[in-house]
Write a protein that holds these residues in place. Structure first.
Motif, PDB file in Angstrom:
ATOM      1  N   SER A 130       0.856  -1.190   0.000  1.00  0.00           N
ATOM      2  CA  SER A 130       0.000   0.000   0.000  1.00  0.00           C
ATOM      3  C   SER A 130       0.889   1.235   0.000  1.00  0.00           C
ATOM      4  N   CYS A 131       0.294   2.352  -0.316  1.00  0.00           N
ATOM      5  CA  CYS A 131       1.020   3.627  -0.319  1.00  0.00           C
ATOM      6  C   CYS A 131       0.570   4.434   0.892  1.00  0.00           C
ATOM      7  N   SER A 132       1.501   4.716   1.773  1.00  0.00           N
ATOM      8  CA  SER A 132       1.212   5.506   2.972  1.00  0.00           C
ATOM      9  C   SER A 132       2.254   6.594   3.092  1.00  0.00           C
ATOM     10  N   TYR A 133       1.784   7.823   3.171  1.00  0.00           N
ATOM     11  CA  TYR A 133       2.661   8.976   3.333  1.00  0.00           C
ATOM     12  C   TYR A 133       3.701   9.071   2.193  1.00  0.00           C
ATOM     13  N   GLY A 134       3.336   8.623   1.023  1.00  0.00           N
ATOM     14  CA  GLY A 134       4.223   8.691  -0.125  1.00  0.00           C
ATOM     15  C   GLY A 134       5.274   7.616  -0.175  1.00  0.00           C
ATOM     16  N   LEU A 135       5.131   6.586   0.661  1.00  0.00           N
ATOM     17  CA  LEU A 135       6.081   5.467   0.703  1.00  0.00           C
ATOM     18  C   LEU A 135       5.338   4.152   0.478  1.00  0.00           C
ATOM     19  N   CYS A 136       5.861   3.315  -0.402  1.00  0.00           N
ATOM     20  CA  CYS A 136       5.271   2.012  -0.649  1.00  0.00           C
ATOM     21  C   CYS A 136       5.619   1.051   0.487  1.00  0.00           C
ATOM     22  N   GLY A 137       4.601   0.365   0.993  1.00  0.00           N
ATOM     23  CA  GLY A 137       4.810  -0.646   2.035  1.00  0.00           C
ATOM     24  C   GLY A 137       5.241  -0.067   3.364  1.00  0.00           C
ATOM     25  N   TYR A 138       4.899   1.195   3.630  1.00  0.00           N
ATOM     26  CA  TYR A 138       5.276   1.818   4.907  1.00  0.00           C
ATOM     27  C   TYR A 138       4.478   1.194   6.031  1.00  0.00           C
ATOM     28  N   ALA A 139       5.113   0.873   7.127  1.00  0.00           N
ATOM     29  CA  ALA A 139       4.536   0.327   8.366  1.00  0.00           C
ATOM     30  C   ALA A 139       4.075  -1.042   8.202  1.00  0.00           C
TER      31      ALA A 139
END
Length: 139
Positions: A130-139
């Motif tokens: 997923s994309c979170s905060y402009g990062l792929c696979g964040y968290a």
């Protein structure tokens, strides 16, 4: 295309006239006429340079948007724009992206949460990420 060709011919003609009159081969009576012609040509060239510097107006001549150095290939409200990247004309003239959105390929997207445009345009996340905060696979 015909207008562009005609404009090119006129510019070449002016340049030829400027070269021949500027060489000092004129008679004494024609010298003031030559100086006036050179001033007119210089003013014309200066106006052309000024128009190019402030952005091409395409309302009358839309082909100017396709010239090198133009802001974009599309004409919107007398201004050359790129409808693939312009937030005020995204995809078509007058379509504005909302606050926080960026124009990517003619679509308004949120770079913080879009799987196809994660963090920057056309940065696609891997399958399952997923994309979170402009990062792929964040968290």
């Amino acid at each position: 295309m015909k207008s562009f060709t005609l404009l090119f011919v006129v510019i070449v003609f002016i340049d030829i006239c400027h070269s021949s009159y500027g060489s000092g081969n004129l008679g004494s009576n024609d010298a003031s006429l030559g100086a006036a012609s050179n001033e007119s040509i210089s003013r014309l060239l200066a106006q052309s340079a000024h128009a190019k510097a402030r952005g091409a107006s395409c309302k009358k001549y839309p082909f100017v948007c396709r010239l090198r150095g133009s802001a974009g290939p599309d004409c919107c409200k007398s201004h050359c724009v790129n409808t693939f990247t312009d937030k005020s004309n995204c995809g078509r003239c007058g379509k504005k992206c909302k606050h926080g959105e960026t124009c990517c390929g003619g679509q308004c997207v949120h770079l913080s949460f879009n799987k196809s445009h994660c963090g920057r345009c056309f940065n696609r996340c891997s399958n399952g990420d997923s994309c979170s905060y402009g990062l792929c696979g964040y968290a």
